[in-house]
Design an enzyme around this catalytic site. Structure first.
Site, mmCIF file in Angstrom:
data_model
loop_
_atom_site.group_PDB
_atom_site.id
_atom_site.type_symbol
_atom_site.label_atom_id
_atom_site.label_comp_id
_atom_site.label_asym_id
_atom_site.label_seq_id
_atom_site.Cartn_x
_atom_site.Cartn_y
_atom_site.Cartn_z
ATOM 1 N N GLY A 14 28.909 32.429 30.892
ATOM 2 C CA GLY A 14 30.008 32.969 30.099
ATOM 3 C C GLY A 14 29.840 32.630 28.632
ATOM 4 O O GLY A 14 28.877 31.972 28.219
ATOM 5 N N GLN A 15 30.797 33.079 27.848
ATOM 6 C CA GLN A 15 30.737 32.823 26.399
ATOM 7 C C GLN A 15 30.650 31.330 26.099
ATOM 8 O O GLN A 15 29.711 30.845 25.449
ATOM 9 C CB GLN A 15 31.989 33.403 25.726
ATOM 10 C CG GLN A 15 32.149 32.957 24.284
ATOM 11 C CD GLN A 15 33.459 33.388 23.658
ATOM 12 O OE1 GLN A 15 33.490 34.349 22.925
ATOM 13 N NE2 GLN A 15 34.543 32.672 23.919
ATOM 14 N N LEU A 60 32.518 28.817 42.875
ATOM 15 C CA LEU A 60 33.657 27.887 42.930
ATOM 16 C C LEU A 60 34.525 28.141 44.158
ATOM 17 O O LEU A 60 35.320 27.297 44.544
ATOM 18 C CB LEU A 60 34.533 28.047 41.683
ATOM 19 C CG LEU A 60 34.140 27.341 40.397
ATOM 20 C CD1 LEU A 60 35.294 27.383 39.400
ATOM 21 C CD2 LEU A 60 33.749 25.899 40.647
ATOM 22 N N SER A 126 44.235 26.416 29.145
ATOM 23 C CA SER A 126 44.355 27.568 28.253
ATOM 24 C C SER A 126 45.734 27.658 27.600
ATOM 25 O O SER A 126 46.755 27.319 28.218
ATOM 26 C CB SER A 126 44.115 28.843 29.074
ATOM 27 O OG SER A 126 44.536 29.976 28.364
ATOM 28 N N GLU A 128 47.253 30.237 27.336
ATOM 29 C CA GLU A 128 48.031 31.187 28.152
ATOM 30 C C GLU A 128 49.071 30.450 28.996
ATOM 31 O O GLU A 128 50.066 31.027 29.412
ATOM 32 C CB GLU A 128 47.102 31.988 29.069
ATOM 33 C CG GLU A 128 46.354 33.122 28.383
ATOM 34 C CD GLU A 128 47.231 34.333 28.068
ATOM 35 O OE1 GLU A 128 48.196 34.588 28.802
ATOM 36 O OE2 GLU A 128 46.934 35.015 27.071
ATOM 37 N N TYR A 150 46.789 34.556 35.877
ATOM 38 C CA TYR A 150 45.756 33.700 35.266
ATOM 39 C C TYR A 150 46.381 32.405 34.756
ATOM 40 O O TYR A 150 45.892 31.303 35.026
ATOM 41 C CB TYR A 150 45.089 34.466 34.114
ATOM 42 C CG TYR A 150 44.238 33.620 33.197
ATOM 43 C CD1 TYR A 150 42.937 33.269 33.549
ATOM 44 C CD2 TYR A 150 44.725 33.180 31.962
ATOM 45 C CE1 TYR A 150 42.148 32.494 32.703
ATOM 46 C CE2 TYR A 150 43.946 32.412 31.114
ATOM 47 C CZ TYR A 150 42.656 32.065 31.487
ATOM 48 O OH TYR A 150 41.885 31.301 30.646
HETATM 49 P P1 NAP Z 1 33.847 33.964 30.473
HETATM 50 O O1 NAP Z 1 32.944 34.404 29.379
HETATM 51 O O2 NAP Z 1 34.649 34.996 31.200
HETATM 52 O O3 NAP Z 1 32.982 33.150 31.535
HETATM 53 C C1 NAP Z 1 33.475 32.837 32.794
HETATM 54 C C2 NAP Z 1 32.335 32.335 33.632
HETATM 55 O O4 NAP Z 1 32.848 31.971 34.922
HETATM 56 C C3 NAP Z 1 31.217 33.343 33.884
HETATM 57 O O5 NAP Z 1 29.977 32.690 33.807
HETATM 58 C C4 NAP Z 1 31.480 33.779 35.325
HETATM 59 O O6 NAP Z 1 30.298 34.188 35.976
HETATM 60 C C5 NAP Z 1 31.975 32.480 35.916
HETATM 61 N N1 NAP Z 1 32.690 32.624 37.180
HETATM 62 C C6 NAP Z 1 33.761 33.416 37.437
HETATM 63 N N2 NAP Z 1 34.153 33.245 38.714
HETATM 64 C C7 NAP Z 1 33.310 32.336 39.266
HETATM 65 C C8 NAP Z 1 33.196 31.750 40.546
HETATM 66 N N3 NAP Z 1 34.033 32.077 41.536
HETATM 67 N N4 NAP Z 1 32.215 30.837 40.773
HETATM 68 C C9 NAP Z 1 31.346 30.500 39.787
HETATM 69 N N5 NAP Z 1 31.393 31.037 38.554
HETATM 70 C C10 NAP Z 1 32.366 31.942 38.294
HETATM 71 O O7 NAP Z 1 34.906 32.881 29.934
HETATM 72 P P2 NAP Z 1 34.831 32.028 28.572
HETATM 73 O O8 NAP Z 1 35.480 32.804 27.480
HETATM 74 O O9 NAP Z 1 33.483 31.484 28.399
HETATM 75 O O10 NAP Z 1 35.852 30.867 28.915
HETATM 76 C C11 NAP Z 1 35.413 29.671 29.545
HETATM 77 C C12 NAP Z 1 36.597 29.017 30.227
HETATM 78 O O11 NAP Z 1 37.593 28.698 29.260
HETATM 79 C C13 NAP Z 1 37.274 29.888 31.271
HETATM 80 O O12 NAP Z 1 37.752 29.040 32.297
HETATM 81 C C14 NAP Z 1 38.452 30.471 30.517
HETATM 82 O O13 NAP Z 1 39.496 30.818 31.396
HETATM 83 C C15 NAP Z 1 38.825 29.312 29.610
HETATM 84 N N6 NAP Z 1 39.464 29.674 28.360
HETATM 85 C C16 NAP Z 1 38.885 30.587 27.540
HETATM 86 C C17 NAP Z 1 39.491 30.900 26.340
HETATM 87 C C18 NAP Z 1 38.862 31.895 25.397
HETATM 88 O O14 NAP Z 1 39.541 32.319 24.458
HETATM 89 N N7 NAP Z 1 37.609 32.260 25.564
HETATM 90 C C19 NAP Z 1 40.690 30.261 25.974
HETATM 91 C C20 NAP Z 1 41.222 29.303 26.826
HETATM 92 C C21 NAP Z 1 40.597 29.004 28.022
HETATM 93 P P3 NAP Z 1 30.072 35.662 36.632
HETATM 94 O O15 NAP Z 1 29.029 36.307 35.775
HETATM 95 O O16 NAP Z 1 29.550 35.341 37.986
HETATM 96 O O17 NAP Z 1 31.380 36.360 36.648
#
Ligand code: NAP
Length: 346
Positions: A14-15, A60, A126, A128, A150
């Site tokens: 992910g990002q 997960l 988050s 959120e 979420y």
């Molecule tokens: P992201 O780009 O959507 O990445 C999510 C990652 O989780 C992806 O690698 C995805 O892989 C993996 N994933 C999803 N379901 C899974 C599962 N069942 N088992 C294993 N891997 C799984 O999210 P992000 O923006 O990097 O955010 C990282 C974390 O911070 C997340 O938990 C998000 O909710 C939290 N967060 C983000 C923000 C933001 O603004 N970016 C703010 C607050 C909190 P796949 O390719 O397999 O789907």
């Protein structure tokens, strides 16, 4: 620089996982990326780190794959970033969101508790979770009031982290991160849609190759369809936020930290900044489509990150304008590249 520590990152493709992996590699960590096979077999955000990180396939949702990987690598630090991370899509995927985002975190805490209890865990909480906000700006003490599946799942994972801290003495730090964006953000997030839309329209692309969550081109017939333009968010640059996650695990005790810029903007202002960057008038291209309006709106979310500044010494570095410019430049480069490739092939 090298050290003897092993970091285990769920959601590494992910990002945030990709920025964190780069950050930890620079500091000499051995980095293990845990994720679904399907996310590694295609180009992803850590493709450029091939050979530098190790990959453990798993999900997960599957506690055995999780426990086996923890058993195998016995990490010093675990960063739990994996999640169904799109609040808007969590109404359509509410059970998957609960399974991965809420119970997935719980499974991970239990695997660590049973196999490597001195391992430190970072939990991606988050903004959120503040939902229909009770006070503004939000701090670590602001009550949660989630308004989508979420956010409810994140509150569950956050609460279990607190319970495991108290009950089992686990080191679980929770970063309550406000929105953070970059060219590596998923394409269904609003900042990506707007910067991508502006880049397409700048290049005269009337029907974009990338699709939105309704299965239509993000730019369709020269228009970019969005939801509530008055929604307000605190948007920072993801490249600045990995350091905050790491700093939380270097403290003497586990704690919660709000991480954000403290600046609030509407989606209207986001559109204006992005279209200004490419020299276009946003009002001529952006239309409101009720299908993209959330059933219940979060916000206005804006961080009071003074605790992080004081305790961690963390502050954001990249301005909103610079972040939007970086995202637009990335889209322009990719779109130009695919147009050139297309014309070479034809
Ligand atoms: P992201 O780009 O959507 O990445 C999510 C990652 O989780 C992806 O690698 C995805 O892989 C993996 N994933 C999803 N379901 C899974 C599962 N069942 N088992 C294993 N891997 C799984 O999210 P992000 O923006 O990097 O955010 C990282 C974390 O911070 C997340 O938990 C998000 O909710 C939290 N967060 C983000 C923000 C933001 O603004 N970016 C703010 C607050 C909190 P796949 O390719 O397999 O789907």
């Amino acid at each position: 620089m090298s050290n003897s520590k092993t970091a285990f990152i769920t959601g590494i493709t992910g990002q945030d996982g990709s920025y964190l992996a780069e950050f930890l590699l620079e500091r000499g960590y051995k980095v293990i990326g845990f994720g679904r096979k399907s996310s590694f077999v295609k180009p992803n955000n850590v493709s450029h780190l091939a050979g530098k990180i190790e990959v453990a396939y798993g999900d997960l949702i599957d506690s055995v794959s999780l426990a086996s990987a923890i058993q195998r690598y016995k990490p010093n630090e675990v960063y739990n970033l994996a999640s169904q991370s799109h609040p808007g899509e969590s109404w359509n995927l509410s059970l998957e969101t609960g399974e991965a985002t809420a119970l997935g975190a719980h499974r991970l805490y239990d695997a660590v508790r049973m196999i490597k209890p001195d391992c430190r865990i970072y939990q991606a909480s988050s903004s959120e979770m503040f939902g229909d906000v009770i006070e503004t700006p939000q701090t670590e003490n602001t009550p949660f009031n989630p308004v989508n599946p979420y956010a409810a799942a994140k509150v569950y994972a956050h609460n279990i982290a607190h319970i495991y801290r108290k009950s089992y003495g686990l080191f679980i730090a929770c970063g309550i991160l406000f929105n953070h964006e970059s060219p590596r953000r998923g394409m269904h997030f609003i900042t990506q849609k707007v910067t991508y839309g502006a880049a397409c329209l700048k290049l005269g692309i009337k029907n974009s190759p990338a699709y939105n969550e309704e299965g239509e081109p993000i730019v369709k017939d020269g228009k970019l369809s969005l939801g509530n333009l008055d929604a307000k968010r605190d948007w920072g640059y993801a490249g600045d936020y990995a350091e905050a996650m790491w700093l939380m695990l270097q403290q003497d005790k586990p704690d919660d930290f709000v991480i954000g810029t403290g600046k609030i903007r509407t989606i209207r202002e986001l559109c204006q900044t992005a279209f200004d960057c490419v020299g276009l008038e946003w009002e001529n291209y952006v239309v409101v489509d009720p299908r993209f309006v959330r059933p219940t709106e979060t916000g206005p979310t804006v961080a009071d990150a003074s605790k992080a500044r004081m305790v961690l010494g963390w502050k954001p570095r990249t301005t909103f304008y610079d972040m939007i410019s970086i995202m637009i430049d990335s889209h322009l480069t990719m779109l130009n590249h695919s147009q050139t490739k297309g014309s070479q092939l034809s």
